[in-house]
Design an enzyme around this catalytic site. Structure first.
Site, PDB file in Angstrom:
ATOM      1  N   THR A  49      10.394   7.207  13.515  1.00  0.00           N
ATOM      2  CA  THR A  49       9.885   7.878  12.004  1.00  0.00           C
ATOM      3  C   THR A  49      11.111   8.428  11.791  1.00  0.00           C
ATOM      4  O   THR A  49      11.874   8.919  12.359  1.00  0.00           O
ATOM      5  CB  THR A  49       8.853   8.723  11.702  1.00  0.00           C
ATOM      6  OG1 THR A  49       8.676   8.727  10.219  1.00  0.00           O
ATOM      7  CG2 THR A  49       8.874   9.836  13.340  1.00  0.00           C
ATOM      8  N   GLU A  83       4.033   3.309  10.772  1.00  0.00           N
ATOM      9  CA  GLU A  83       4.047   1.979   9.933  1.00  0.00           C
ATOM     10  C   GLU A  83       4.121   0.988  10.947  1.00  0.00           C
ATOM     11  O   GLU A  83       3.910  -0.356  11.154  1.00  0.00           O
ATOM     12  CB  GLU A  83       4.859   0.923   8.944  1.00  0.00           C
ATOM     13  CG  GLU A  83       4.630   2.265   7.704  1.00  0.00           C
ATOM     14  CD  GLU A  83       5.598   1.479   5.906  1.00  0.00           C
ATOM     15  OE1 GLU A  83       6.419   0.704   6.278  1.00  0.00           O
ATOM     16  OE2 GLU A  83       5.192   2.231   5.111  1.00  0.00           O
ATOM     17  N   HIS A 104       5.559  -2.648  -2.616  1.00  0.00           N
ATOM     18  CA  HIS A 104       5.822  -1.983  -1.524  1.00  0.00           C
ATOM     19  C   HIS A 104       7.355  -2.479  -1.203  1.00  0.00           C
ATOM     20  O   HIS A 104       8.821  -2.188  -1.266  1.00  0.00           O
ATOM     21  CB  HIS A 104       5.587  -1.887  -0.423  1.00  0.00           C
ATOM     22  CG  HIS A 104       5.415  -1.361   0.826  1.00  0.00           C
ATOM     23  ND1 HIS A 104       3.953  -0.496   1.684  1.00  0.00           N
ATOM     24  CD2 HIS A 104       6.194  -0.523   1.297  1.00  0.00           C
ATOM     25  CE1 HIS A 104       4.900   0.015   2.984  1.00  0.00           C
ATOM     26  NE2 HIS A 104       5.707  -0.078   3.017  1.00  0.00           N
TER      27      HIS A 104
END
Length: 288
Positions: A49, A80, A162
């Site tokens: 991340t 994710e 997205h």
């Protein structure tokens, strides 16, 4: 944390290389996007991340299990990753997943505009229909589950409002799907500025599907009886009541389905039986 499969410098470098390509192409700004590769039955290497994919180093890569639990790595795994793991669970053939925000494809995601088919030969042969997964707040399992209804028949999915996710047996293959998709979306947007796009005709579209089958690539149009060549979605069951409607481009022409075209061009089983029976009778008469 230590894990024997974590010591995989070649795959870690490949993840970093794909990260650089994603960043250099403008597919992931700042810390956007994430990349993963399955190295074991329950082990997946992934980008961490809060890191720029263009500046990622092999030592930044971490490892998780298929439930998202971190197994190794100094940096925390991306939130994710659940999207990647859900794809891998439903598609055992998939080893690599690339998620990013390529601008032209993401424009279709934001507009919630389905991508036209029967336009560019390379797309018909190497990609096919690209579904739009419904929107869900990124990061959780609910978001990951939005792609499940579409996984059986594609390796590339647009994530509504997205970005995109593409996957395959290698990291290069997964990345190439993204690059091909964004290039196609860019061509569509440029063509629209010149006027309406021109669709391939029925014969041209059928010939491309024949070529696709000859090359060994699968396509939902080879299996779905009521899916026509260009406009009816093979993913309608996944969309349920949220099937996207085309607004920016002229509707595709209504051609018969590939299966219907092939069955119409070939004699039915009953006709063949009749021909065979007549032939046998003629031969028997001649031999008397």
């Amino acid at each position: 944390m230590y894990h024997p499969l974590f010591n995989n410098p070649e795959i870690k470098e490949q993840i970093c290389e794909i990260g650089r390509r994603v960043y250099d192409k403008g597919f992931a700004a700042a810390n956007d996007g994430n990349i993963s590769y399955r190295v074991g039955e329950n082990e997946v290497l992934c980008s961490p991340t809060m890191i720029c994919k263009g500046f990622m180093k092999p030592e930044d890569v971490c490892m998780v299990d298929l439930d998202g639990g971190q197994l190794a790595g100094e940096r925390k795994r991306t939130s994710e990753i659940l999207l990647h793991l859900t794809i891998m669970k439903h598609r055992p053939d998939v080893k690599a997943v690339v998620h990013c925000h390529p601008p032209h494809a993401t424009a279709f995601a934001v507009a919630r505009e389905p991508i036209p088919q029967c336009v560019l030969p390379e797309i018909e042969v190497f990609m096919g229909e690209v579904p739009l997964a419904p929107y869900e707040t990124p990061g959780g399992q609910a978001f990951a589950d939005t792609v499940v209804p579409f996984l059986k028949s594609t390796n590339t999915i647009i994530l509504t409002n997205h970005g995109t996710v593409s996957f395959g047996k290698t990291l290069e293959e997964a990345y190439w799907k993204t690059e091909i998709l964004d290039a196609y979306c860019r061509i569509l947007l440029l063509a629209k500025q010149l006027g309406p796009i021109k669709y391939l005709d029925e014969k041209e579209s059928t010939e491309l599907l024949d070529l696709k089958k000859k090359l060994g690539f699968d396509d939902p149009r080879f299996h779905v009886e009521d899916c026509d060549l260009c406009s009816n979605s093979a993913f309608r069951d996944g969309y349920q009541e949220q099937m996207p409607k085309q607004r920016a481009f002229d509707p595709a022409p209504q051609y018969p389905g590939y299966l219907q075209t092939k069955s119409a061009s070939q004699p039915s089983v009953d006709t063949e039986a009749v021909v065979q029976a007549i032939t046998e009778q003629v031969m028997a008469a001649m031999n008397r």
